[in-house]
Design an enzyme around this catalytic site. Structure first.
Site, short mmCIF file in Angstrom:
data_model
loop_
_atom_site.label_atom_id
_atom_site.label_comp_id
_atom_site.label_asym_id
_atom_site.label_seq_id
_atom_site.Cartn_x
_atom_site.Cartn_y
_atom_site.Cartn_z
N SER A 1 0.55 -1.30 0.30
CA SER A 1 0.00 0.21 0.45
C SER A 1 0.91 1.19 0.12
CB SER A 1 -0.88 0.34 1.31
OG SER A 1 -1.60 0.83 1.73
N ASP B 1 -9.36 -5.65 -4.60
CA ASP B 1 -8.98 -4.66 -3.09
C ASP B 1 -9.96 -3.19 -3.57
OD1 ASP B 1 -7.65 -2.38 -2.21
OD2 ASP B 1 -5.67 -3.86 -2.67
N HIS C 1 -7.66 -6.42 0.12
CA HIS C 1 -6.50 -4.97 0.50
C HIS C 1 -5.11 -6.63 1.55
CE1 HIS C 1 -3.87 -1.46 -0.28
NE2 HIS C 1 -3.94 -0.93 0.95
#
Length: 273
Positions: free
Chosen positions: A95, A224, A253
């Site tokens: 991320s 995601d 995610h």
């Protein structure tokens, strides 16, 4: 755990376990190095040296009021890499940590990095612009800032639901995972986490990705809900000189936690390849 004092006086907390080829883990927003527990223990057991740090303002590091931008994040880690003599390393970023890792590798990693992995990562750029018309509208990001400022504890209590795909039909909420996400988030500083929303969403990593020439694996779940795959991984892979893409059907995610066994095995295959 160790502490590095950077040139501007910030304390960066880090873990450095084991010996062998180093694997460096860069965590996502608004978490800490603790988010990599499942990976650090796994790779430690495989004979690797595992390193993870808490980004400034996050986890156990100093809650600074400034420096919450990708250039500073990368520079902080460059100081840590020099202090720990980290060379021939595999860098793994999730991320926001994927953005941090990409900038570090592009700007500082020429003689220190062997491979790079981007998992659910924010590059090349998240926010909607004229050059990125499919990106997230700025209003979505402004809403994150508003919710954080209004009631950070409640905001972080609810955020793990889409983060881990717990809102999908048939999914069971893991309260332990949810509480651990909330715990990590509340350890960090509100100012740092507020500013980091701009850093992870508005930073353009296009030139970083073009500059990276080490083997790079891009891993992304096609469900995601935090960093949609169409405007991240599917674009990043086109910019990398030596990249490969692995898409995970229906993964969220937070797949490093919810599907750790599969993610770890695929990481090991890439590292050994």
């Amino acid at each position: 755990m160790g502490l590095l004092k950077t040139k501007d006086g910030t304390d960066i907390s880090y873990k450095d376990w084991g010996s062998g080829q180093p694997i460096v883990f860069h965590h996502g927003w608004p978490l800490s190095s603790d988010d990599w527990d499942a990976q650090m223990l796994y790779f430690l057991g495989k004979g690797y040296r595992v390193i993870a740090h808490d980004r400034r303002g996050h986890g156990r590091s100093s809650q600074t009021s400034t420096g919450h931008d990708m250039d500073t994040y990368a520079a902080d880690f460059a100081e840590l890499a020099a202090a720990l003599d980290v060379r021939n390393a595999i860098h793994i970023g999730h991320s926001t940590g994927g953005g941090e890792a990409a900038r570090y590798v592009a700007q500082y990693g020429r003689d220190r990095v062997a491979k790079l992995v981007l998992i659910g990562a924010v590059p090349p750029i998240m926010v909607k612009t004229a050059a990125n018309p499919a990106g997230l509208p700025i209003e979505v990001l402004d809403s994150l800032r508003s919710q954080l400022a209004a009631n950070r504890s409640e905001f972080y209590w609810n955020f793990p639901i889409p983060f881990y795909g717990f809102n999908r039909e048939g999914a069971a909420v893991s309260e332990a995972v949810r509480v651990n996400w909330w715990r990590q988030s509340m350890m960090g500083g509100a100012k740092a986490q507020y500013d980091c929303i701009k850093a992870f969403s508005e930073t353009d990593f296009t030139e970083d990705l073009k500059r990276i020439d080490v083997p790079t694996l891009v891993m992304h779940g096609d469900d995601d809900q935090i960093v949609p795959i169409a405007d991240s991984a599917l674009l990043s892979i086109k910019l990398l000189k030596n990249g490969s893409l692995k898409i995970y059907e229906n993964y969220p995610h937070g797949m490093c936690t919810t599907q750790a066994d599969i993610v770890n095995a695929d990481l090991l295959d890439f590292i050994r390849s």
